[in-house]
Write a protein that holds these residues in place. Structure first.
Motif, PDB file in Angstrom:
ATOM      1  N   UNK A  23       0.845  -1.191   0.000  1.00 15.07           N
ATOM      2  CA  UNK A  23       0.000   0.000   0.000  1.00 15.07           C
ATOM      3  C   UNK A  23       0.877   1.236   0.000  1.00 15.07           C
ATOM      4  N   UNK A  24       0.351   2.313  -0.566  1.00 14.39           N
ATOM      5  CA  UNK A  24       1.041   3.585  -0.487  1.00 14.39           C
ATOM      6  C   UNK A  24       1.147   3.988   0.972  1.00 14.39           C
ATOM      7  N   UNK A  25       2.182   4.765   1.248  1.00 14.78           N
ATOM      8  CA  UNK A  25       2.409   5.131   2.637  1.00 14.78           C
ATOM      9  C   UNK A  25       1.299   6.030   3.164  1.00 14.78           C
ATOM     10  N   UNK A  26       0.946   7.079   2.416  1.00 17.18           N
ATOM     11  CA  UNK A  26      -0.142   7.975   2.768  1.00 17.18           C
ATOM     12  C   UNK A  26      -0.879   8.350   1.495  1.00 17.18           C
ATOM     13  N   UNK A  27      -2.167   8.666   1.592  1.00 22.38           N
ATOM     14  CA  UNK A  27      -2.948   8.941   0.378  1.00 22.38           C
ATOM     15  C   UNK A  27      -2.367  10.048  -0.489  1.00 22.38           C
ATOM     16  N   UNK A  28      -1.727  11.051   0.116  1.00 23.26           N
ATOM     17  CA  UNK A  28      -1.174  12.153  -0.668  1.00 23.26           C
ATOM     18  C   UNK A  28       0.329  12.024  -0.886  1.00 23.26           C
TER      19      UNK A  28
END
Length: 321
Positions: free
Chosen positions: A25-30
């Motif tokens: 998963x990406x670390x944070x959405x932004x």
């Protein structure tokens, strides 16, 4: 190594085994997450991980105490490295300084695990947790930013070798499970006392957390999912002011009791709507606000003009007269 420490390390290392690519998963959405750290010893590296190479996750520790954050990414010389920061003393949503942290590293290329085997060798100089909302994230998610260092190396658990994390700086994420979080776990650092409201039906006592600074007042009773009938939170202000609240991230309906400088109830907002962003304001300047479960004011007959008394909190606050 004692059996207890070995078991703890095994539990922590479960969080750093690299996830399958499909689950990454990406670390944070932004894409705001990053990890910067300097490693010396058996691993010599200057790490500067940012998306898309960076993966990060966070959750409660296996024993339910504190949190753990996992970061993973590539090493310049080849191979993958994962690192877990585990902070037993850091409760959900708490920001603090000088927090002890345990560090575990998994060198996938060298197939070795290193651990500090205790939370007294590394420290978060500063750590901050801020609620973060996004459609892809669970409700109890927080952006975590921290910086710190270690005074002793993480040692190989299956032989010789050691790695010293001389400094680190990161922004990551932690998501908590609602069924693992009790109301008492949300506010471990807040002072607490009792409040008595005096109505036509008698005196009624409530156990309260004291929110007497900007950070605790801003947080309020957010994320609390179960509030006993005799439990609440008392907000104290430095001087009388028009107080305004909302119900963002608040799961239970509340009664908001606005209290003037004379200790008398100014007005009451009954059964406020969970998650509403509508402002809820005092009818006049107040020095305190008492939040209790919705329906409480009607149940005890509390009304404007009634008196509220706070029992002293270690000399920090006095009675509301």
């Amino acid at each position: 190594m004692t059996p207890a420490l070995f078991l703890l390390l095994l539990l922590e290392q479960q969080a750093i085994v690299p996830a399958p690519a499909a689950a990454a998963a990406r670390c944070l959405p932004d894409d705001a997450g990053f990890l910067s750290m300097r490693l010396r010893g058996s691993i010599e590296a200057e790490v500067q991980w940012r998306p898309p190479a960076l993966e990060c996750t966070g959750m409660s520790r296996p024993d339910g105490r504190g949190l753990r954050l996992r970061f993973a990414g590539p090493l310049a010389g080849g191979g993958e490295l994962a690192i877990v920061f585990a902070a037993p003393e850091l409760a959900m949503g708490v920001s603090a300084r000088g927090v002890p942290v345990n560090v575990t590293l998994l060198d996938a290329g060298g197939e070795r695990i290193y651990g500090t085997l205790g939370d007294d060798r590394c420290v978060f100089d500063e750590v901050e947790q801020r609620p973060i909302e996004h459609a892809s994230l669970p409700p109890l998610s927080f952006l975590v930013s921290a910086r710190g260092f270690c005074t002793a190396p993480a040692r190989a658990v299956d032989g010789d070798g050691a790695v010293l994390l001389t400094r680190f700086d990161f922004v990551g994420i932690v998501s908590y499970r609602a069924d693992e979080v009790g109301a008492a776990d949300l506010f471990p650092q807040l002072p607490h006392s009792t409040v008595e409201v005096i109505t036509s039906s008698g005196r009624h006592r409530f156990n309260v957390w004291i929110a007497d600074n900007e950070q605790s007042r801003e947080r309020g009773l957010m994320f609390v999912r179960d509030l006993p009938a005799d439990q609440g939170m008392l907000f104290l202000f430095e001087q009388p002011q028009i107080a305004s609240f909302w119900m963002k991230n608040t799961y239970v309906p509340l009664d908001l009791v606005f209290i003037g400088a004379d200790g008398r109830v100014v007005n009451i907002a009954h059964d406020t709507e969970p998650f509403s962003l509508a402002p809820i304001a005092s009818a006049a300047p107040v020095e305190a606000v008492l939040e209790v479960p919705g329906g409480t004011a009607a149940r005890v007959g509390l009304a404007a003009g009634d008196r509220v008394q706070l029992n002293p909190v270690g000399g920090k606050t006095g009675d509301l007269q």
